[in-house]
Design an enzyme around this catalytic site. Sequence first.
Site, short mmCIF file in Angstrom:
data_model
loop_
_atom_site.label_atom_id
_atom_site.label_comp_id
_atom_site.label_asym_id
_atom_site.label_seq_id
_atom_site.Cartn_x
_atom_site.Cartn_y
_atom_site.Cartn_z
N LYS A 1 32.25 13.66 -15.30
CA LYS A 1 31.92 13.82 -13.88
C LYS A 1 30.89 14.91 -13.64
O LYS A 1 30.32 14.98 -12.56
CB LYS A 1 33.18 14.01 -13.04
CG LYS A 1 33.83 15.36 -13.04
CD LYS A 1 34.78 15.38 -11.84
CE LYS A 1 35.65 16.61 -11.84
NZ LYS A 1 36.37 16.72 -10.56
N ASP A 2 30.66 15.77 -14.65
CA ASP A 2 29.64 16.81 -14.50
C ASP A 2 28.29 16.39 -15.05
O ASP A 2 27.33 17.15 -15.00
CB ASP A 2 30.11 18.10 -15.19
CG ASP A 2 31.29 18.72 -14.48
OD1 ASP A 2 31.33 18.65 -13.23
OD2 ASP A 2 32.17 19.27 -15.16
N ARG B 1 34.07 16.27 -1.72
CA ARG B 1 34.79 14.99 -1.77
C ARG B 1 36.26 15.18 -1.39
O ARG B 1 36.80 14.44 -0.57
CB ARG B 1 34.67 14.43 -3.20
CG ARG B 1 35.46 13.17 -3.47
CD ARG B 1 35.35 12.79 -4.94
NE ARG B 1 35.87 13.84 -5.82
CZ ARG B 1 37.16 14.04 -6.09
NH1 ARG B 1 38.07 13.24 -5.57
NH2 ARG B 1 37.54 15.01 -6.88
N ARG C 1 36.60 29.54 -5.92
CA ARG C 1 35.66 29.52 -7.05
C ARG C 1 36.34 30.01 -8.31
O ARG C 1 37.44 30.54 -8.28
CB ARG C 1 34.46 30.42 -6.76
CG ARG C 1 33.68 30.03 -5.53
CD ARG C 1 32.65 28.97 -5.85
NE ARG C 1 32.26 28.27 -4.64
CZ ARG C 1 31.21 27.49 -4.54
NH1 ARG C 1 30.45 27.30 -5.60
NH2 ARG C 1 30.90 26.89 -3.43
N ARG D 1 41.56 30.63 -10.53
CA ARG D 1 42.05 29.92 -9.34
C ARG D 1 43.58 30.01 -9.23
O ARG D 1 44.13 30.23 -8.16
CB ARG D 1 41.60 28.46 -9.36
CG ARG D 1 40.11 28.32 -9.18
CD ARG D 1 39.69 26.87 -9.13
NE ARG D 1 38.23 26.79 -9.16
CZ ARG D 1 37.53 25.79 -8.65
NH1 ARG D 1 38.13 24.78 -8.08
NH2 ARG D 1 36.23 25.80 -8.70
N CYS E 1 26.37 15.70 -8.02
CA CYS E 1 27.76 16.05 -8.36
C CYS E 1 28.53 16.52 -7.14
O CYS E 1 29.74 16.45 -7.09
CB CYS E 1 27.78 17.13 -9.42
SG CYS E 1 27.28 16.53 -11.02
#
Length: 322
Positions: free
Chosen positions: A88-89, A139, A157, A163, A250
């Site tokens: 996905k990156d 998203r 972030r 996180r 992305c």
Amino acid sequence: MTSVSSPARTIRIGSRKSQLALVQTYWVKEQLQKSYPDINFEVHTMSTQGDKILDVALAKIGDKGLFTKELELGMINQEVDFAVHSLKDLPTNLPEGLTLATITERENPADAVVFHEKYKGQTLETLPEGAVIGTSSLRRLAQLRHKFPHFNFKDVRGNLNTRMAKLDAGEYDALILAVAGLERLGMGDRIHQILSAEVSLHAVGQGALGIECRADDAELITILKAIEHTQTRDRCLAERSFLRSLEGGCQVPIGVNTEISGDNLTLTGIVASVDGQQMVKNTVTGLAKDAEKLGIELATNLRQQGATEILEKIFTEIQRGS
Ligand code: DPM
């Protein structure tokens, strides 16, 4: 088992230094080593600083691919032979001379919720009004705002450990993260809820690994095919073709879901506004072998439903820095 005719070569794998990147790279190395015990695979970690880019024409690299540029340069400059990415990156348009050689078997592509200790046993449905939800994915933000407009969404972030520490410290009541990333880093036990496709369609390529190498390295491409997963490849090629057709990068509120049944592939996609107010959704079905055509068909349908206007508005807002 496949065998290579020429004397065993040393194959250099480029990897970012992040924990997730290293776990993924060593997993791929192990899988390949099983099929090719005689080949020597070496992992080379590479700096992710953008300074190397100064040496090579920018046009070769493209403007996207925050996580992939240095590795791609390493391949173009023959310093490494292939790189493992979270698919996905990986931008949908690769630099000239490089190719997406293999896609490995996908893990659960869904999004997960990790709650603060005080909300253990709850779900997003039972969380109180004003609960602070951490995500920096447009998203996830758009889709969750659509379903749960009463929450307070806040940017988050840093890597997974950072996180989690912020969540545990009480800065957030819940975080939205990929199931696959949490599981690969051994944090699967922190998942409290897995979001269904009705709540959150996942990112294009989520949960799968993509292996990129030089397009002219035919021997390596053959070697890499040993760990390809055909169904994952068909699904992800449909998803990537859909994103490419919408010219999405992305960081766009575009979500997908794919299913394979026999020879058929069903691809669902949404495009949403950041506030979650506008949302267009459509589903197409066809032969899995026509995966890329299905992606284009879905993009065309969504443009007819207003996707172009939604996306143009987002690009203008991002450029204005709002
Ligand atoms: C991309 C997004 C995020 C990552 C955007 C999205 C999440 C950003 C965030 C394209 N890359 O999903 O809508 O929430 O701050 C990323 C993760 C993984 C790969 C972590 C995650 C692991 C899962 C995988 C970051 N890249 O999504 O929680 O390999 O698919």
